[in-house]
Design a protein around this motif. Structure first.
Motif, PDB file in Angstrom:
ATOM      1  N   HIS A  60     -33.851 -36.198 -68.026  1.00  0.00           N
ATOM      2  CA  HIS A  60     -33.797 -34.816 -68.273  1.00  0.00           C
ATOM      3  C   HIS A  60     -35.027 -33.997 -67.805  1.00  0.00           C
ATOM      4  CE1 HIS A  60     -30.016 -34.829 -70.458  1.00  0.00           C
ATOM      5  NE2 HIS A  60     -30.718 -35.961 -71.273  1.00  0.00           N
ATOM      6  N   ASP A  74     -39.464 -30.813 -67.669  1.00  0.00           N
ATOM      7  CA  ASP A  74     -39.113 -29.494 -67.974  1.00  0.00           C
ATOM      8  C   ASP A  74     -37.995 -29.026 -68.297  1.00  0.00           C
ATOM      9  OD1 ASP A  74     -37.882 -29.714 -65.415  1.00  0.00           O
ATOM     10  OD2 ASP A  74     -38.778 -28.326 -64.404  1.00  0.00           O
ATOM     11  N   THR A 117     -35.102 -29.582 -67.098  1.00  0.00           N
ATOM     12  CA  THR A 117     -33.994 -29.017 -65.945  1.00  0.00           C
ATOM     13  C   THR A 117     -32.925 -30.123 -65.627  1.00  0.00           C
ATOM     14  OG1 THR A 117     -35.457 -29.558 -64.135  1.00  0.00           O
ATOM     15  CG2 THR A 117     -35.568 -27.231 -65.049  1.00  0.00           C
ATOM     16  N   ARG A 122     -30.105 -32.147 -60.775  1.00  0.00           N
ATOM     17  CA  ARG A 122     -28.986 -31.495 -60.432  1.00  0.00           C
ATOM     18  C   ARG A 122     -27.927 -32.312 -60.077  1.00  0.00           C
ATOM     19  NH1 ARG A 122     -29.936 -26.182 -56.998  1.00  0.00           N
ATOM     20  NH2 ARG A 122     -31.972 -26.844 -57.864  1.00  0.00           N
ATOM     21  N   PRO A 166     -29.059 -30.091 -67.763  1.00  0.00           N
ATOM     22  CA  PRO A 166     -30.293 -29.628 -68.343  1.00  0.00           C
ATOM     23  C   PRO A 166     -30.234 -29.265 -69.825  1.00  0.00           C
ATOM     24  CG  PRO A 166     -28.680 -27.788 -67.333  1.00  0.00           C
ATOM     25  CD  PRO A 166     -28.147 -28.920 -67.261  1.00  0.00           C
ATOM     26  N   VAL A 197     -32.832 -27.097 -70.756  1.00  0.00           N
ATOM     27  CA  VAL A 197     -33.140 -25.597 -70.850  1.00  0.00           C
ATOM     28  C   VAL A 197     -32.089 -24.645 -70.933  1.00  0.00           C
ATOM     29  CG1 VAL A 197     -34.449 -24.226 -69.351  1.00  0.00           C
ATOM     30  CG2 VAL A 197     -35.226 -26.034 -69.236  1.00  0.00           C
ATOM     31  N   SER A 205     -29.387 -24.564 -72.759  1.00  0.00           N
ATOM     32  CA  SER A 205     -28.397 -25.428 -72.563  1.00  0.00           C
ATOM     33  C   SER A 205     -27.204 -24.922 -73.787  1.00  0.00           C
ATOM     34  CB  SER A 205     -28.484 -26.730 -72.868  1.00  0.00           C
ATOM     35  OG  SER A 205     -27.360 -27.475 -73.346  1.00  0.00           O
ATOM     36  N   TRP A 223     -39.118 -24.705 -73.445  1.00  0.00           N
ATOM     37  CA  TRP A 223     -38.793 -24.030 -72.267  1.00  0.00           C
ATOM     38  C   TRP A 223     -37.952 -22.667 -72.730  1.00  0.00           C
ATOM     39  CZ3 TRP A 223     -36.289 -28.998 -73.440  1.00  0.00           C
ATOM     40  CH2 TRP A 223     -37.039 -30.089 -73.181  1.00  0.00           C
TER      41      TRP A 223
END
Length: 131
Positions: free
Chosen positions: A39, A42, A44, A47, A52, A54, A56, A111
């Protein structure tokens, strides 16, 4: 005598400052050890592969599932912030209920997230439901 008092006062002030500076430090350490590889530090994610944490929407909509996912993992498709993810997440069965609560509380405030505080008892109840 006065010197001893100053040393004790300095120690107490340092302890108070340290506690206020990062109340989720244990959760942050646990997150770094068990979650950050996938994860990311940070939050994120990776991709297209790992969702993520953050901002979420999944964390907000499914708070009772998070402890179970950390302990037992998750397979199948998951939708986070409108995007589909199907990478399996392994569980961390060796984590205690307390450690899981610490990780959740760290994620809930990291975050820019603001998803509230989770008690260990709440984690225990959630884990009983998903056994």
């Amino acid at each position: 005598m006065q010197r001893s008092l100053l040393i004790v006062l300095f120690f107490v002030m340092t302890l108070v400052w340290a506690c206020q500076n990062n109340p989720y430090q244990q959760g942050e350490i646990m997150y770094g050890s068990y979650c950050a590889n996938c994860h990311m530090e940070d939050g994120t994610g990776l991709r297209g592969r790992i969702p993520p944490l953050v901002k979420s929407d999944y964390l907000k909509k499914h708070p009772d599932e998070i402890a179970c996912i950390i302990r037992y993992g998750k397979t199948g498709e998951i939708v986070v912030n409108g995007k589909k993810y199907s990478e399996a997440m392994p569980g961390e069965r060796k984590l205690t209920d307390f450690e899981i609560a610490n990780i959740i509380n760290y994620i809930h405030q990291a975050w820019g997230n603001d998803y509230g505080f989770v008690k260990v008892q709440t984690v225990q109840k959630a884990l009983e439901k998903c056994k």
